[in-house]
Scaffold this motif. Structure first.
Motif, PDB file in Angstrom:
ATOM      1  N   GLN A 119       0.826  -1.212   0.000  1.00  0.00           N
ATOM      2  CA  GLN A 119       0.000   0.000   0.000  1.00  0.00           C
ATOM      3  C   GLN A 119       0.859   1.260   0.000  1.00  0.00           C
ATOM      4  O   GLN A 119       0.546   2.238  -0.675  1.00  0.00           O
ATOM      5  CB  GLN A 119      -0.955  -0.008   1.201  1.00  0.00           C
ATOM      6  CG  GLN A 119      -2.086  -1.012   1.077  1.00  0.00           C
ATOM      7  CD  GLN A 119      -2.848  -0.876  -0.239  1.00  0.00           C
ATOM      8  OE1 GLN A 119      -3.276   0.206  -0.610  1.00  0.00           O
ATOM      9  NE2 GLN A 119      -2.995  -1.990  -0.956  1.00  0.00           N
ATOM     10  N   GLU A 120       1.959   1.228   0.739  1.00  0.00           N
ATOM     11  CA  GLU A 120       2.869   2.382   0.773  1.00  0.00           C
ATOM     12  C   GLU A 120       3.538   2.583  -0.593  1.00  0.00           C
ATOM     13  O   GLU A 120       3.685   3.706  -1.067  1.00  0.00           O
ATOM     14  CB  GLU A 120       3.926   2.187   1.867  1.00  0.00           C
ATOM     15  CG  GLU A 120       4.919   3.325   2.006  1.00  0.00           C
ATOM     16  CD  GLU A 120       4.308   4.633   2.490  1.00  0.00           C
ATOM     17  OE1 GLU A 120       5.034   5.645   2.494  1.00  0.00           O
ATOM     18  OE2 GLU A 120       3.109   4.668   2.867  1.00  0.00           O
ATOM     19  N   ALA A 121       3.928   1.488  -1.247  1.00  0.00           N
ATOM     20  CA  ALA A 121       4.527   1.579  -2.584  1.00  0.00           C
ATOM     21  C   ALA A 121       3.537   2.190  -3.573  1.00  0.00           C
ATOM     22  O   ALA A 121       3.902   3.005  -4.423  1.00  0.00           O
ATOM     23  CB  ALA A 121       4.977   0.193  -3.056  1.00  0.00           C
ATOM     24  N   ARG A 123       1.019   4.179  -2.730  1.00  0.00           N
ATOM     25  CA  ARG A 123       0.826   5.575  -2.328  1.00  0.00           C
ATOM     26  C   ARG A 123       1.948   6.465  -2.876  1.00  0.00           C
ATOM     27  O   ARG A 123       1.715   7.589  -3.315  1.00  0.00           O
ATOM     28  CB  ARG A 123       0.774   5.691  -0.795  1.00  0.00           C
ATOM     29  CG  ARG A 123       0.374   7.071  -0.280  1.00  0.00           C
ATOM     30  CD  ARG A 123       0.470   7.176   1.214  1.00  0.00           C
ATOM     31  NE  ARG A 123       1.830   7.144   1.712  1.00  0.00           N
ATOM     32  CZ  ARG A 123       2.697   8.168   1.640  1.00  0.00           C
ATOM     33  NH1 ARG A 123       2.350   9.300   1.075  1.00  0.00           N
ATOM     34  NH2 ARG A 123       3.914   8.036   2.122  1.00  0.00           N
ATOM     35  N   LEU A 124       3.180   5.922  -2.878  1.00  0.00           N
ATOM     36  CA  LEU A 124       4.343   6.666  -3.379  1.00  0.00           C
ATOM     37  C   LEU A 124       4.459   6.614  -4.902  1.00  0.00           C
ATOM     38  O   LEU A 124       5.380   7.194  -5.467  1.00  0.00           O
ATOM     39  CB  LEU A 124       5.622   6.120  -2.744  1.00  0.00           C
ATOM     40  CG  LEU A 124       5.754   6.314  -1.238  1.00  0.00           C
ATOM     41  CD1 LEU A 124       6.964   5.576  -0.703  1.00  0.00           C
ATOM     42  CD2 LEU A 124       5.809   7.799  -0.886  1.00  0.00           C
ATOM     43  N   ARG A 125       3.554   5.878  -5.548  1.00  0.00           N
ATOM     44  CA  ARG A 125       3.544   5.724  -7.002  1.00  0.00           C
ATOM     45  C   ARG A 125       4.873   5.179  -7.549  1.00  0.00           C
ATOM     46  O   ARG A 125       5.402   5.647  -8.556  1.00  0.00           O
ATOM     47  CB  ARG A 125       3.197   7.050  -7.698  1.00  0.00           C
ATOM     48  CG  ARG A 125       1.813   7.560  -7.338  1.00  0.00           C
ATOM     49  CD  ARG A 125       1.501   8.844  -8.088  1.00  0.00           C
ATOM     50  NE  ARG A 125       0.224   9.387  -7.711  1.00  0.00           N
ATOM     51  CZ  ARG A 125      -0.945   9.055  -8.252  1.00  0.00           C
ATOM     52  NH1 ARG A 125      -0.986   8.120  -9.177  1.00  0.00           N
ATOM     53  NH2 ARG A 125      -2.053   9.628  -7.854  1.00  0.00           N
ATOM     54  N   GLN A 126       5.403   4.175  -6.846  1.00  0.00           N
ATOM     55  CA  GLN A 126       6.631   3.539  -7.308  1.00  0.00           C
ATOM     56  C   GLN A 126       6.375   2.872  -8.660  1.00  0.00           C
ATOM     57  O   GLN A 126       5.331   2.249  -8.857  1.00  0.00           O
ATOM     58  CB  GLN A 126       7.097   2.480  -6.298  1.00  0.00           C
ATOM     59  CG  GLN A 126       7.669   3.021  -5.027  1.00  0.00           C
ATOM     60  CD  GLN A 126       8.095   1.915  -4.078  1.00  0.00           C
ATOM     61  OE1 GLN A 126       7.843   2.021  -2.892  1.00  0.00           O
ATOM     62  NE2 GLN A 126       8.725   0.858  -4.572  1.00  0.00           N
ATOM     63  N   GLN A 133      11.654  -4.653  -0.214  1.00  0.00           N
ATOM     64  CA  GLN A 133      10.221  -4.774   0.034  1.00  0.00           C
ATOM     65  C   GLN A 133       9.704  -6.196  -0.156  1.00  0.00           C
ATOM     66  O   GLN A 133       8.612  -6.524   0.286  1.00  0.00           O
ATOM     67  CB  GLN A 133       9.450  -3.819  -0.887  1.00  0.00           C
ATOM     68  CG  GLN A 133       9.717  -2.352  -0.584  1.00  0.00           C
ATOM     69  CD  GLN A 133       9.114  -1.437  -1.634  1.00  0.00           C
ATOM     70  OE1 GLN A 133       9.228  -1.673  -2.837  1.00  0.00           O
ATOM     71  NE2 GLN A 133       8.455  -0.381  -1.176  1.00  0.00           N
TER      72      GLN A 133
END
Length: 203
Positions: A119-121, A123-126, A133
């Motif tokens: 979810q964090e990836a 959110r950061l638009r990786q 990870q």
């Protein structure tokens, strides 16, 4: 400020012709930026472009059985999560994995990671996940990629994805080997960065 890098010329072989392409940046940086596939004019037919041991490797679209196995593995993980909200794992199929410290960029068949990390990836638009990870990567062999997926021997010792994952200290590597002469599933664990090898396996 980004240093100007040397231009790189690579040979691109398609079914129609062999041509040379001058890349405006290093292959690994273009892969990281999501530009290499298009710049090489490789058709979007499921072909994969990876950087393995610093070399551009283009693989054909996976076969049906290969994709069914990957889908089943991902479905098991997603099913467990839907039945039990406290289940912490999630997975993605066919997403790039950036090695950052070395010029490698693989596309594992399935990557298993903590759902919050995913979810964090997002959110950061990786563009790609990074090796830190990933908790487990899954590779299903195909005739064109099996040599890269298995532990390397002989002149190829120390090369390929098996070694790359171990050097990056991805905790688990699940290899589904479809070769009829082998036909087994191996879970590798205890990666050793120094030797580029997994120290334990169960099959």
């Amino acid at each position: 400020m980004k240093e100007e890098s040397q231009k790189v010329t690579v040979a691109v072989i398609t079914q129609q012709e062999k041509s040379r392409v001058v890349l405006p940046d290093s292959p690994s940086q273009m892969w990281v930026d999501g530009e290499l596939h298009d710049y090489l004019h490789i058709p979007h037919d499921g072909s994969r472009v990876e950087i393995i041991d610093g070399e551009i490797v283009v693989s054909p679209a996976p076969r049906l059985m290969h994709n069914v196995i990957c889908t089943e593995i991902a479905s098991l993980i997603h099913g467990a999560r839907s039945r039990d909200p406290s289940y912490r794992w999630s997975s993605v199929v066919g997403s790039g994995l950036n090695f950052i410290a070395v010029e490698n960029g693989y596309i594992p068949d399935v990557t298993v990671l903590d759902a919050e990390v995913l979810q964090e990836a997002l959110r950061l638009r990786q563009i790609h996940l990074i090796t830190d990870q990933a908790e487990m990567v899954v590779e299903v062999t195909s005739p064109s990629t099996a040599r890269q997926d298995r532990p390397s021997t002989g002149k190829q010792a120390g090369k390929g994805k098996w070694c790359g994952y171990a050097r990056a200290e991805v905790p688990y590597y699940l290899l589904v080997d479809l070769d009829p002469a082998v036909s087994r599933i191996i879970l590798y664990s205890i990666p050793d960065q120094a030797s580029g090898a997994y120290l334990h396996e169960e099959s």
